[in-house]
Design a protein around this motif. Structure first.
Motif, PDB file in Angstrom:
ATOM      1  N   VAL A  67       0.841  -1.197   0.000  1.00 40.71           N
ATOM      2  CA  VAL A  67       0.000   0.000   0.000  1.00 40.71           C
ATOM      3  C   VAL A  67       0.878   1.250   0.000  1.00 40.71           C
ATOM      4  O   VAL A  67       0.642   2.190  -0.765  1.00 40.71           O
ATOM      5  N   GLU A  68       1.897   1.274   0.829  1.00 40.43           N
ATOM      6  CA  GLU A  68       2.772   2.438   0.923  1.00 40.43           C
ATOM      7  C   GLU A  68       3.563   2.669  -0.364  1.00 40.43           C
ATOM      8  O   GLU A  68       3.734   3.801  -0.804  1.00 40.43           O
ATOM      9  N   ARG A  69       4.066   1.614  -0.984  1.00 41.70           N
ATOM     10  CA  ARG A  69       4.847   1.757  -2.220  1.00 41.70           C
ATOM     11  C   ARG A  69       3.997   2.278  -3.382  1.00 41.70           C
ATOM     12  O   ARG A  69       4.512   2.937  -4.270  1.00 41.70           O
ATOM     13  N   CYS A  70       2.712   1.969  -3.363  1.00 43.36           N
ATOM     14  CA  CYS A  70       1.833   2.382  -4.464  1.00 43.36           C
ATOM     15  C   CYS A  70       1.119   3.699  -4.189  1.00 43.36           C
ATOM     16  O   CYS A  70       0.363   4.177  -5.026  1.00 43.36           O
ATOM     17  N   ARG A  71       1.357   4.289  -3.028  1.00 45.85           N
ATOM     18  CA  ARG A  71       0.655   5.519  -2.640  1.00 45.85           C
ATOM     19  C   ARG A  71       1.006   6.686  -3.573  1.00 45.85           C
ATOM     20  O   ARG A  71       0.142   7.362  -4.090  1.00 45.85           O
ATOM     21  N   ASP A  72       2.280   6.952  -3.791  1.00 39.70           N
ATOM     22  CA  ASP A  72       2.693   8.096  -4.610  1.00 39.70           C
ATOM     23  C   ASP A  72       2.790   7.757  -6.089  1.00 39.70           C
ATOM     24  O   ASP A  72       2.469   8.569  -6.938  1.00 39.70           O
ATOM     25  N   THR A  73       3.267   6.555  -6.381  1.00 39.79           N
ATOM     26  CA  THR A  73       3.473   6.138  -7.766  1.00 39.79           C
ATOM     27  C   THR A  73       2.905   4.744  -7.954  1.00 39.79           C
ATOM     28  O   THR A  73       3.311   3.817  -7.252  1.00 39.79           O
ATOM     29  N   PRO A  74       1.975   4.579  -8.888  1.00 43.83           N
ATOM     30  CA  PRO A  74       1.483   3.222  -9.162  1.00 43.83           C
ATOM     31  C   PRO A  74       2.642   2.305  -9.551  1.00 43.83           C
ATOM     32  O   PRO A  74       3.592   2.728 -10.204  1.00 43.83           O
ATOM     33  N   GLN A  75       2.549   1.066  -9.132  1.00 42.89           N
ATOM     34  CA  GLN A  75       3.604   0.079  -9.391  1.00 42.89           C
ATOM     35  C   GLN A  75       2.991  -1.121 -10.102  1.00 42.89           C
ATOM     36  O   GLN A  75       1.857  -1.487  -9.822  1.00 42.89           O
ATOM     37  N   THR A  76       3.768  -1.744 -10.965  1.00 40.45           N
ATOM     38  CA  THR A  76       3.293  -2.986 -11.573  1.00 40.45           C
ATOM     39  C   THR A  76       3.494  -4.121 -10.573  1.00 40.45           C
ATOM     40  O   THR A  76       4.272  -4.003  -9.622  1.00 40.45           O
ATOM     41  N   VAL A  77       2.803  -5.204 -10.801  1.00 49.96           N
ATOM     42  CA  VAL A  77       2.945  -6.379  -9.945  1.00 49.96           C
ATOM     43  C   VAL A  77       4.395  -6.867  -9.983  1.00 49.96           C
ATOM     44  O   VAL A  77       4.972  -7.222  -8.958  1.00 49.96           O
ATOM     45  N   ALA A  78       5.012  -6.846 -11.158  1.00 53.39           N
ATOM     46  CA  ALA A  78       6.405  -7.281 -11.299  1.00 53.39           C
ATOM     47  C   ALA A  78       7.355  -6.374 -10.513  1.00 53.39           C
ATOM     48  O   ALA A  78       8.290  -6.856  -9.859  1.00 53.39           O
ATOM     49  N   GLU A  79       7.123  -5.059 -10.568  1.00 57.65           N
ATOM     50  CA  GLU A  79       7.964  -4.134  -9.814  1.00 57.65           C
ATOM     51  C   GLU A  79       7.844  -4.365  -8.316  1.00 57.65           C
ATOM     52  O   GLU A  79       8.849  -4.341  -7.592  1.00 57.65           O
ATOM     53  N   LEU A  80       6.629  -4.598  -7.850  1.00 58.56           N
ATOM     54  CA  LEU A  80       6.433  -4.864  -6.424  1.00 58.56           C
ATOM     55  C   LEU A  80       7.169  -6.122  -5.996  1.00 58.56           C
ATOM     56  O   LEU A  80       7.814  -6.139  -4.946  1.00 58.56           O
ATOM     57  N   ALA A  81       7.095  -7.167  -6.808  1.00 62.11           N
ATOM     58  CA  ALA A  81       7.789  -8.415  -6.473  1.00 62.11           C
ATOM     59  C   ALA A  81       9.295  -8.178  -6.394  1.00 62.11           C
ATOM     60  O   ALA A  81       9.952  -8.678  -5.476  1.00 62.11           O
ATOM     61  N   ALA A  82       9.826  -7.407  -7.322  1.00 59.24           N
ATOM     62  CA  ALA A  82      11.263  -7.141  -7.327  1.00 59.24           C
ATOM     63  C   ALA A  82      11.663  -6.271  -6.131  1.00 59.24           C
ATOM     64  O   ALA A  82      12.660  -6.557  -5.453  1.00 59.24           O
ATOM     65  N   GLU A  83      10.893  -5.224  -5.850  1.00 55.98           N
ATOM     66  CA  GLU A  83      11.232  -4.317  -4.759  1.00 55.98           C
ATOM     67  C   GLU A  83      11.094  -4.979  -3.390  1.00 55.98           C
ATOM     68  O   GLU A  83      11.859  -4.693  -2.478  1.00 55.98           O
ATOM     69  N   LEU A  84      10.103  -5.839  -3.250  1.00 51.33           N
ATOM     70  CA  LEU A  84       9.884  -6.518  -1.973  1.00 51.33           C
ATOM     71  C   LEU A  84      10.686  -7.800  -1.841  1.00 51.33           C
ATOM     72  O   LEU A  84      10.682  -8.428  -0.784  1.00 51.33           O
ATOM     73  N   ASP A  85      11.336  -8.211  -2.939  1.00 48.05           N
ATOM     74  CA  ASP A  85      12.121  -9.451  -2.977  1.00 48.05           C
ATOM     75  C   ASP A  85      11.258 -10.647  -2.571  1.00 48.05           C
ATOM     76  O   ASP A  85      11.636 -11.458  -1.731  1.00 48.05           O
ATOM     77  N   LEU A  86      10.075 -10.709  -3.193  1.00 47.46           N
ATOM     78  CA  LEU A  86       9.131 -11.797  -2.938  1.00 47.46           C
ATOM     79  C   LEU A  86       8.784 -12.478  -4.255  1.00 47.46           C
ATOM     80  O   LEU A  86       8.804 -11.846  -5.307  1.00 47.46           O
ATOM     81  N   PRO A  87       8.431 -13.752  -4.206  1.00 48.11           N
ATOM     82  CA  PRO A  87       7.988 -14.441  -5.424  1.00 48.11           C
ATOM     83  C   PRO A  87       6.720 -13.779  -5.986  1.00 48.11           C
ATOM     84  O   PRO A  87       5.878 -13.284  -5.230  1.00 48.11           O
ATOM     85  N   ILE A  88       6.589 -13.792  -7.294  1.00 47.92           N
ATOM     86  CA  ILE A  88       5.452 -13.153  -7.952  1.00 47.92           C
ATOM     87  C   ILE A  88       4.123 -13.740  -7.491  1.00 47.92           C
ATOM     88  O   ILE A  88       3.140 -13.018  -7.321  1.00 47.92           O
ATOM     89  N   GLY A  89       4.082 -15.036  -7.231  1.00 45.42           N
ATOM     90  CA  GLY A  89       2.850 -15.670  -6.762  1.00 45.42           C
ATOM     91  C   GLY A  89       2.405 -15.127  -5.419  1.00 45.42           C
ATOM     92  O   GLY A  89       1.206 -14.940  -5.179  1.00 45.42           O
ATOM     93  N   VAL A  90       3.354 -14.867  -4.536  1.00 46.29           N
ATOM     94  CA  VAL A  90       3.040 -14.307  -3.220  1.00 46.29           C
ATOM     95  C   VAL A  90       2.490 -12.895  -3.383  1.00 46.29           C
ATOM     96  O   VAL A  90       1.481 -12.525  -2.775  1.00 46.29           O
ATOM     97  N   VAL A  91       3.133 -12.095  -4.237  1.00 51.42           N
ATOM     98  CA  VAL A  91       2.683 -10.721  -4.444  1.00 51.42           C
ATOM     99  C   VAL A  91       1.279 -10.707  -5.043  1.00 51.42           C
ATOM    100  O   VAL A  91       0.447  -9.892  -4.651  1.00 51.42           O
ATOM    101  N   ARG A  92       0.993 -11.614  -5.950  1.00 50.43           N
ATOM    102  CA  ARG A  92      -0.356 -11.681  -6.530  1.00 50.43           C
ATOM    103  C   ARG A  92      -1.406 -11.949  -5.456  1.00 50.43           C
ATOM    104  O   ARG A  92      -2.476 -11.344  -5.450  1.00 50.43           O
ATOM    105  N   VAL A  93      -1.124 -12.868  -4.540  1.00 47.55           N
ATOM    106  CA  VAL A  93      -2.071 -13.173  -3.463  1.00 47.55           C
ATOM    107  C   VAL A  93      -2.237 -11.961  -2.551  1.00 47.55           C
ATOM    108  O   VAL A  93      -3.365 -11.580  -2.204  1.00 47.55           O
TER     109      VAL A  93
END
Length: 131
Positions: A67-93
């Motif tokens: 929520v905080e990362r997307c507050r100022d600038t929208p992020q793609t699901v892929a960007e969130l996974a990379a920034e959070l260092d989490l698997p894409i499946g986890v970020v999708r859930v």
């Protein structure tokens, strides 16, 4: 204990500290409740009313980070996974959970089949120029 993967060293990384398995973050779920279709390039945008997600006891620290990362600038699901260092499946859930709770919304990309043909656009431009 031995360090052959059978003892406590199997669950501990010297540099990172204790390891949390990805399925623990999603409580074993592989999809969100509403089965949101989240492409890698889908844009995640924080809702305006999502003032302080930290006060919601149902959200994990990873939910709050999204929520905080997307507050100022929208992020793609892929960007969130990379920034959070989490698997894409986890970020999708996690993003699916946030959509269900109305903390974020997702802008899905337009499928290529629905985009106008470039030749049609050129014909329109040529027609406008001829006027």
């Amino acid at each position: 204990m031995s360090s052959d993967g059978q003892g406590s060293s199997h669950w501990f990384d010297d540099e990172a500290g204790p390891v949390v398995r990805p399925y623990a973050m999603t409580r074993g779920r592989t999809t969100s409740a509403a089965q949101h279709r989240l492409d890698l390039i889908a844009m995640v945008v924080t809702e305006r009313h999502a003032d302080d997600p930290e006060t919601d006891p149902t959200l994990s620290p990873e939910h709050v980070d999204i929520v905080e990362r997307c507050r100022d600038t929208p992020q793609t699901v892929a960007e969130l996974a990379a920034e959070l260092d989490l698997p894409i499946g986890v970020v999708r859930v996690l993003v699916g959970d946030l959509v269900d709770a109305a903390f974020v919304h997702v802008n899905r990309p337009v499928p290529p089949a629905e985009l106008p043909d470039e030749s049609i656009l050129r014909d329109v431009i040529d027609g406008l120029r001829a006027l």
